[in-house]
Motif scaffolding. Sequence first.
Motif, PDB file in Angstrom:
ATOM      1  N   ASP A 179      93.494 147.624   9.375  1.00  0.00           N
ATOM      2  CA  ASP A 179      92.779 146.374   9.610  1.00  0.00           C
ATOM      3  C   ASP A 179      93.774 145.252   9.897  1.00  0.00           C
ATOM      4  OD1 ASP A 179      90.240 144.686   9.434  1.00  0.00           O
ATOM      5  OD2 ASP A 179      91.522 143.720   7.931  1.00  0.00           O
ATOM      6  N   ARG A 180      94.759 145.110   9.030  1.00  0.00           N
ATOM      7  CA  ARG A 180      95.792 144.082   9.205  1.00  0.00           C
ATOM      8  C   ARG A 180      96.871 144.264   8.153  1.00  0.00           C
ATOM      9  NH1 ARG A 180      91.836 139.241   8.578  1.00  0.00           N
ATOM     10  NH2 ARG A 180      90.459 140.916   9.186  1.00  0.00           N
TER      11      ARG A 180
ATOM     12  N   SER B 114      89.399 152.092   6.155  1.00  0.00           N
ATOM     13  CA  SER B 114      90.381 151.208   6.784  1.00  0.00           C
ATOM     14  C   SER B 114      91.308 150.667   5.697  1.00  0.00           C
ATOM     15  CB  SER B 114      89.700 150.061   7.521  1.00  0.00           C
ATOM     16  OG  SER B 114      88.948 149.269   6.623  1.00  0.00           O
TER      17      SER B 114
ATOM     18  N   THR C  82     101.490 151.623  12.870  1.00  0.00           N
ATOM     19  CA  THR C  82     101.178 151.257  14.254  1.00  0.00           C
ATOM     20  C   THR C  82     101.967 152.057  15.283  1.00  0.00           C
ATOM     21  OG1 THR C  82     102.714 149.377  14.209  1.00  0.00           O
ATOM     22  CG2 THR C  82     100.392 148.934  13.666  1.00  0.00           C
TER      23      THR C  82
ATOM     24  N   SER D 287      90.552 140.371   4.272  1.00  0.00           N
ATOM     25  CA  SER D 287      90.486 141.414   5.295  1.00  0.00           C
ATOM     26  C   SER D 287      89.123 142.081   5.242  1.00  0.00           C
ATOM     27  CB  SER D 287      91.576 142.472   5.068  1.00  0.00           C
ATOM     28  OG  SER D 287      91.234 143.316   3.976  1.00  0.00           O
TER      29      SER D 287
ATOM     30  N   SER E 153      95.958 154.255  15.539  1.00  0.00           N
ATOM     31  CA  SER E 153      96.070 153.544  14.255  1.00  0.00           C
ATOM     32  C   SER E 153      95.136 152.347  14.170  1.00  0.00           C
ATOM     33  CB  SER E 153      97.510 153.101  14.012  1.00  0.00           C
ATOM     34  OG  SER E 153      97.955 152.249  15.053  1.00  0.00           O
ATOM     35  N   SER E 154      94.698 151.821  15.305  1.00  0.00           N
ATOM     36  CA  SER E 154      93.804 150.656  15.264  1.00  0.00           C
ATOM     37  C   SER E 154      92.456 150.993  14.619  1.00  0.00           C
ATOM     38  CB  SER E 154      93.594 150.076  16.659  1.00  0.00           C
ATOM     39  OG  SER E 154      93.029 151.054  17.510  1.00  0.00           O
ATOM     40  N   SER E 155      92.121 152.270  14.536  1.00  0.00           N
ATOM     41  CA  SER E 155      90.868 152.647  13.876  1.00  0.00           C
ATOM     42  C   SER E 155      91.015 152.666  12.356  1.00  0.00           C
ATOM     43  CB  SER E 155      90.404 154.025  14.360  1.00  0.00           C
ATOM     44  OG  SER E 155      91.316 155.023  13.961  1.00  0.00           O
TER      45      SER E 155
ATOM     46  N   LYS F 203      91.212 158.037   8.820  1.00  0.00           N
ATOM     47  CA  LYS F 203      90.194 158.076   9.887  1.00  0.00           C
ATOM     48  C   LYS F 203      89.115 159.093   9.525  1.00  0.00           C
ATOM     49  CE  LYS F 203      89.755 158.311  14.876  1.00  0.00           C
ATOM     50  NZ  LYS F 203      90.453 158.424  16.152  1.00  0.00           N
TER      51      LYS F 203
END
Length: 171
Positions: A54-55, A27, A44, A98, A49-51, A22
Amino acid sequence: MTKQLLPADIDDLAARVVAENKAAGRSVVLAESCTGGLVAAAITEIPGSSSVLDRGFVTYSNEAKMESLGVSSDIIETFGAVSIACVWAMAAGALKYSNADVAVAISGVAGPGGGTQLKPVGTVVFARAFRNQDGEPEGELRHFDSGEDGLSERASIRRQATICALELLLP
């Protein structure tokens, strides 16, 4: 006292991955095979963590590696799923599919079966690739022995592979 889903050392390392990526404005994407999503699960668990994440792709079968990440059947037939060539292709495919800046791919033999003389149980390969990187991704072959961590051989190998992958995600 609140219990954590994952062991404290993995949780602490995942927190570092989130905080440091971050701070770096980076990402990440994961392409996991033998870890079965454990690396993504560790990340997660961390608030915010969503920042960073990505996947994640859990491509356990060879077909999934080919269909989801674009790994060629030639690579799997020639070198096998547990090879530097395969994880390079997995990492490249994870970046392609991604929006992430860095990809880490993991494939290995967690056991108790599936090992061979050339690739015994505990053999795990990793790759790290960066978006817009020139040349081939970084690759590493490791051999993990079941430790004295009180886990089954399979769980111990998967745990060690998860830690190694998290370390590769640190800037």
